[in-house]
Motif scaffolding. Structure first.
Motif, PDB file in Angstrom:
ATOM      1  N   SER A  15      14.690  16.194 -16.216  1.00  0.00           N
ATOM      2  CA  SER A  15      15.758  15.260 -16.616  1.00  0.00           C
ATOM      3  C   SER A  15      16.297  14.605 -15.499  1.00  0.00           C
ATOM      4  N   GLU A  16      16.458  14.656 -14.325  1.00  0.00           N
ATOM      5  CA  GLU A  16      17.056  13.959 -13.186  1.00  0.00           C
ATOM      6  C   GLU A  16      15.995  13.966 -12.032  1.00  0.00           C
ATOM      7  N   ALA A  17      15.606  12.818 -12.048  1.00  0.00           N
ATOM      8  CA  ALA A  17      14.394  12.562 -11.094  1.00  0.00           C
ATOM      9  C   ALA A  17      14.847  12.748  -9.559  1.00  0.00           C
ATOM     10  N   PRO A  18      13.891  13.316  -8.768  1.00  0.00           N
ATOM     11  CA  PRO A  18      14.413  13.874  -7.406  1.00  0.00           C
ATOM     12  C   PRO A  18      14.772  12.805  -6.242  1.00  0.00           C
ATOM     13  N   ALA A  19      15.544  12.926  -5.528  1.00  0.00           N
ATOM     14  CA  ALA A  19      15.730  12.121  -4.514  1.00  0.00           C
ATOM     15  C   ALA A  19      14.669  11.791  -3.597  1.00  0.00           C
ATOM     16  N   CYS A  20      14.454  10.580  -2.991  1.00  0.00           N
ATOM     17  CA  CYS A  20      13.150  10.523  -2.031  1.00  0.00           C
ATOM     18  C   CYS A  20      13.761  10.092  -0.678  1.00  0.00           C
ATOM     19  N   ARG A  21      12.855  10.343  -0.019  1.00  0.00           N
ATOM     20  CA  ARG A  21      13.332  10.226   1.564  1.00  0.00           C
ATOM     21  C   ARG A  21      13.423   8.463   1.705  1.00  0.00           C
ATOM     22  N   CYS A  22      12.983   7.728   0.899  1.00  0.00           N
ATOM     23  CA  CYS A  22      13.050   6.248   1.103  1.00  0.00           C
ATOM     24  C   CYS A  22      14.404   5.922   0.736  1.00  0.00           C
ATOM     25  N   GLY A  23      15.210   6.740  -0.002  1.00  0.00           N
ATOM     26  CA  GLY A  23      16.556   6.408  -0.772  1.00  0.00           C
ATOM     27  C   GLY A  23      16.635   6.111  -2.300  1.00  0.00           C
ATOM     28  N   ASN A  24      15.165   5.957  -2.702  1.00  0.00           N
ATOM     29  CA  ASN A  24      15.145   5.771  -4.254  1.00  0.00           C
ATOM     30  C   ASN A  24      15.122   7.116  -4.912  1.00  0.00           C
ATOM     31  N   SER A  25      15.064   7.252  -6.168  1.00  0.00           N
ATOM     32  CA  SER A  25      14.395   8.639  -6.738  1.00  0.00           C
ATOM     33  C   SER A  25      13.367   8.451  -7.644  1.00  0.00           C
ATOM     34  N   GLY A  26      12.680   9.481  -7.900  1.00  0.00           N
ATOM     35  CA  GLY A  26      11.580   9.300  -8.766  1.00  0.00           C
ATOM     36  C   GLY A  26      10.403   9.016  -8.228  1.00  0.00           C
ATOM     37  N   CYS A  27      10.187   8.752  -6.903  1.00  0.00           N
ATOM     38  CA  CYS A  27       9.081   8.268  -6.294  1.00  0.00           C
ATOM     39  C   CYS A  27       7.830   9.355  -6.552  1.00  0.00           C
ATOM     40  N   VAL A  28       6.615   9.207  -6.483  1.00  0.00           N
ATOM     41  CA  VAL A  28       5.449   9.949  -6.497  1.00  0.00           C
ATOM     42  C   VAL A  28       5.853  10.810  -5.326  1.00  0.00           C
ATOM     43  N   GLU A  29       6.100  10.545  -3.884  1.00  0.00           N
ATOM     44  CA  GLU A  29       6.108  11.463  -2.931  1.00  0.00           C
ATOM     45  C   GLU A  29       7.425  12.446  -3.432  1.00  0.00           C
ATOM     46  N   GLY A  64       0.856  -1.409  -0.085  1.00  0.00           N
ATOM     47  CA  GLY A  64       0.139   0.107   0.281  1.00  0.00           C
ATOM     48  C   GLY A  64       0.791   1.208   0.006  1.00  0.00           C
ATOM     49  N   ASP A  65       2.174   1.277   0.007  1.00  0.00           N
ATOM     50  CA  ASP A  65       2.640   2.305  -0.097  1.00  0.00           C
ATOM     51  C   ASP A  65       3.069   2.987  -1.426  1.00  0.00           C
ATOM     52  N   VAL A  66       1.882   3.486  -1.895  1.00  0.00           N
ATOM     53  CA  VAL A  66       1.730   3.971  -3.255  1.00  0.00           C
ATOM     54  C   VAL A  66       2.599   5.212  -3.452  1.00  0.00           C
ATOM     55  N   GLY A  67       2.938   5.694  -2.393  1.00  0.00           N
ATOM     56  CA  GLY A  67       4.049   6.917  -2.426  1.00  0.00           C
ATOM     57  C   GLY A  67       5.292   6.640  -3.043  1.00  0.00           C
ATOM     58  N   HIS A  68       5.579   5.618  -2.977  1.00  0.00           N
ATOM     59  CA  HIS A  68       6.998   5.178  -3.480  1.00  0.00           C
ATOM     60  C   HIS A  68       6.886   4.366  -4.518  1.00  0.00           C
ATOM     61  N   THR A  69       5.995   4.528  -5.318  1.00  0.00           N
ATOM     62  CA  THR A  69       5.899   3.813  -6.793  1.00  0.00           C
ATOM     63  C   THR A  69       6.834   4.769  -7.555  1.00  0.00           C
ATOM     64  N   GLN A  70       7.596   4.325  -8.572  1.00  0.00           N
ATOM     65  CA  GLN A  70       8.263   5.148  -9.464  1.00  0.00           C
ATOM     66  C   GLN A  70       7.584   5.865 -10.702  1.00  0.00           C
ATOM     67  N   ALA A  72       8.136  17.808  -0.928  1.00  0.00           N
ATOM     68  CA  ALA A  72       8.919  18.001  -2.235  1.00  0.00           C
ATOM     69  C   ALA A  72       8.292  19.368  -2.851  1.00  0.00           C
ATOM     70  N   LEU A  73       6.985  19.706  -2.551  1.00  0.00           N
ATOM     71  CA  LEU A  73       6.786  21.243  -2.854  1.00  0.00           C
ATOM     72  C   LEU A  73       7.285  22.129  -2.285  1.00  0.00           C
ATOM     73  N   VAL A  74       7.583  21.957  -0.899  1.00  0.00           N
ATOM     74  CA  VAL A  74       8.169  23.100  -0.158  1.00  0.00           C
ATOM     75  C   VAL A  74       9.616  23.169  -0.932  1.00  0.00           C
ATOM     76  N   ARG A  75      10.558  22.026  -1.141  1.00  0.00           N
ATOM     77  CA  ARG A  75      11.604  22.120  -1.841  1.00  0.00           C
ATOM     78  C   ARG A  75      11.732  22.640  -3.177  1.00  0.00           C
TER      79      ARG A  75
END
Ligand SMILES: [Zn+2]
Length: 172
Positions: A23-37, A10-16, A44-47
């Motif tokens: 051009s460069e997918a942003p880093a996610c808090r989970c350690g991957n990049s390009g997640c929904v979150e 159910g962690d839809v926020g971490h689907t890619q 992410a919006l604040v950033r």
């Protein structure tokens, strides 16, 4: 409740996702990049608003800018809505839920977020899955997490088997 084999479902926020004009997918808090979150989460919006030179420190600041009609903030909110909509559309196709309840601070950006999400979900999900689908702000916000936890505990404590054990134990 769909928990998955190890409770990680159910962690839809971490689907890619792939987003045009990035051009460069942003880093996610989970350690991957390009997640929904990493695109559509409040942080992410604040950033992205800070990178655009806006004076924001919190998600509430971002929400205030979006509601105030700041062009960059509104553009980012619309992009977030499209990305969330895509993830939700996939979820709708998988699970055919009756209600999608959206919580969190970004859910308070009036209709901007919901309009974008609905547009994508109704376009990408199967008609049979959206015929009776409601997409709405969570009534439980901001207590949805704690109320869900309480319900899980109550469900776990008061299973028929557990209650029977308690009764049997009381008799002995
Ligand atoms: Zn992630």
């Amino acid at each position: 409740m769909h928990r998955g084999a190890d409770g990680a479902a159910g962690d839809v926020g971490h689907t890619q996702v792939t987003v045009e004009d990035v051009s460069e997918a942003p880093a996610c808090r989970c350690g991957n990049s390009g997640c929904v979150e990493a695109y559509a989460g409040g942080w992410a919006l604040v950033r992205d608003l800070r990178e655009a030179g806006r004076d924001v420190a919190t998600v509430n600041d971002a929400v205030r800018l979006i509601r105030g009609g700041d062009l960059v903030a509104v553009r980012l909110a619309r992009r977030a809505a499209r990305i969330l909509g895509g993830a939700i559309a996939d979820t709708v196709n998988l699970f055919n839920p009756r209600v999608i309840a959206i919580g969190g601070q970004l859910a308070h950006t009036d209709e901007q977020l919901f309009a974008g999400i609905r547009e994508i979900v109704y376009r990408r999900s199967l008609p049979l899955a959206t015929r009776n689908l409601q997409i709405a702000r969570s009534d439980l916000d901001p207590h949805a997490g704690i109320l869900g936890l309480a319900q899980l505990l109550v469900d776990g404590i008061y299973t028929p088997e557990r209650v029977q054990e308690l009764i049997d134990g009381a008799v002995v």
